[in-house]
Design a protein around this motif. Structure first.
Motif, short mmCIF file in Angstrom:
data_model
loop_
_atom_site.label_atom_id
_atom_site.label_comp_id
_atom_site.label_asym_id
_atom_site.label_seq_id
_atom_site.Cartn_x
_atom_site.Cartn_y
_atom_site.Cartn_z
N TYR A 1 -9.27 9.06 4.51
CA TYR A 1 -8.16 10.00 4.34
C TYR A 1 -7.78 10.20 2.88
N CYS A 2 -8.29 9.35 1.99
CA CYS A 2 -7.92 9.41 0.57
C CYS A 2 -8.14 10.80 -0.03
N THR A 3 -9.24 11.42 0.30
CA THR A 3 -9.57 12.74 -0.26
C THR A 3 -8.47 13.74 0.05
N CYS A 4 -7.92 13.70 1.23
CA CYS A 4 -6.84 14.61 1.62
C CYS A 4 -5.62 14.39 0.73
N TYR A 5 -5.24 13.15 0.53
CA TYR A 5 -4.06 12.87 -0.30
C TYR A 5 -4.31 13.23 -1.76
N GLU A 6 -5.49 12.90 -2.26
CA GLU A 6 -5.81 13.23 -3.65
C GLU A 6 -5.81 14.75 -3.86
N ALA A 7 -6.43 15.48 -2.95
CA ALA A 7 -6.47 16.95 -3.07
C ALA A 7 -5.08 17.54 -2.88
N PHE B 1 -6.08 21.01 3.03
CA PHE B 1 -7.32 20.79 3.75
C PHE B 1 -8.36 21.82 3.37
N ASP B 2 -9.60 21.40 3.37
CA ASP B 2 -10.75 22.30 3.35
C ASP B 2 -11.83 21.61 4.18
N ARG B 3 -13.00 22.23 4.30
CA ARG B 3 -14.06 21.67 5.16
C ARG B 3 -14.48 20.26 4.73
N VAL C 1 0.83 -1.21 0.00
CA VAL C 1 0.00 0.00 0.00
C VAL C 1 0.86 1.26 0.00
N PRO C 2 1.75 1.37 -1.00
CA PRO C 2 2.67 2.49 -1.02
C PRO C 2 2.06 3.75 -1.62
N SER C 3 2.79 4.80 -1.48
CA SER C 3 2.51 6.06 -2.14
C SER C 3 3.41 6.13 -3.37
N CYS C 4 3.12 7.05 -4.27
CA CYS C 4 4.04 7.32 -5.37
C CYS C 4 4.73 8.67 -5.18
N TYR C 5 4.43 9.32 -4.07
CA TYR C 5 5.04 10.60 -3.73
C TYR C 5 5.55 10.56 -2.29
N ALA C 6 6.54 11.39 -2.01
CA ALA C 6 6.92 11.67 -0.62
C ALA C 6 5.97 12.76 -0.14
N PHE C 7 5.36 12.54 1.00
CA PHE C 7 4.40 13.49 1.55
C PHE C 7 4.96 14.18 2.79
N GLU D 1 -4.19 -1.92 -2.31
CA GLU D 1 -5.51 -2.32 -1.82
C GLU D 1 -6.59 -1.52 -2.55
N GLU D 2 -7.52 -2.22 -3.16
CA GLU D 2 -8.60 -1.55 -3.88
C GLU D 2 -9.54 -0.78 -2.96
N ASN D 3 -9.66 -1.21 -1.71
CA ASN D 3 -10.57 -0.57 -0.76
C ASN D 3 -9.83 0.26 0.28
N ASP D 4 -8.65 0.72 -0.08
CA ASP D 4 -7.82 1.49 0.84
C ASP D 4 -8.48 2.83 1.12
N ARG D 5 -8.80 3.08 2.37
CA ARG D 5 -9.43 4.35 2.76
C ARG D 5 -8.41 5.33 3.33
N TYR D 6 -7.17 4.89 3.45
CA TYR D 6 -6.15 5.78 4.00
C TYR D 6 -5.57 6.67 2.91
#
Length: 172
Positions: free
Chosen positions: A81-87, A68-70, A29-35, A113-118
């Motif tokens: 948490y996906c929305t935060c990373y995508e945004a 972040f936004d509301r 469940v890796p990232s493709c970016y350093a965050f 993971e297809e259902n990864d919510r993080y």
């Protein structure tokens, strides 16, 4: 040497391909970016002291800052948490933060993971493969398990063992 990491550890494992030699890198469940680094406490104020998760020889490595936004905060409060990373990628994209593995001579196994919510591990793993000049040494497996921590499952552990057995059989 085999390097294995999960989640932020998967991010670290992929970063290490640029700094050390290993025969195999396995990123679950890796990232493709350093965050941006994660704070000890999850409050809006704790995210204002921004710095990279990673450094080399005392210098911060490029990273993507959290956005972040509301709506994003509502998603986080609901456990997504996906929305935060995508945004964050969309709004604060930093191409220098992309985890490049082109020069790596070892084998890479990505298990998402297809259902990864993080974070969107499947989409980010797909980006790693798509953008890599090293595709012939990469394999991406997307699983349908519940959650973000794939080391808890026999199915993902079985995929790792199978991959390593194939790798070792090719070395004989």
């Amino acid at each position: 040497v085999i390097v294995i990491g999960q989640s932020k550890g998967g991010e670290a494992a992929l970063l290490l391909t640029n700094y050390m030699r290993s025969a195999v890198t396995i990123a679950l469940v890796p990232s493709c970016y350093a965050f941006q680094g994660l704070p000890a406490e999850f409050t809006l104020e704790s995210f204002t002291n921004r710095k990279s998760s990673w450094s080399f020889q005392g210098k911060e490595l490029p990273y993507i800052k959290f956005y972040f936004d509301r709506e994003i905060v509502k998603e986080i409060m609901a456990g997504n948490y996906c929305t935060c990373y995508e945004a964050s990628i969309e709004k604060n994209g930093n191409e220098d933060a992309f985890l490049r593995v082109d020069g790596y001579t070892g084998k890479i196994l990505l298990i998402s993971e297809e259902n990864d919510r993080y974070w969107p591990s499947r989409a980010m793993s797909e980006q790693l493969v798509k953008r890599s000049g090293n595709r012939e040494n990469m394999r991406h497996i997307s699983m349908k398990l519940d959650g973000h921590y794939l080391m808890n499952y026999e199915e993902s552990a079985g995929e790792i063992v199978k991959y390593l057995e194939e790798y070792l059989a090719g070395k004989r």
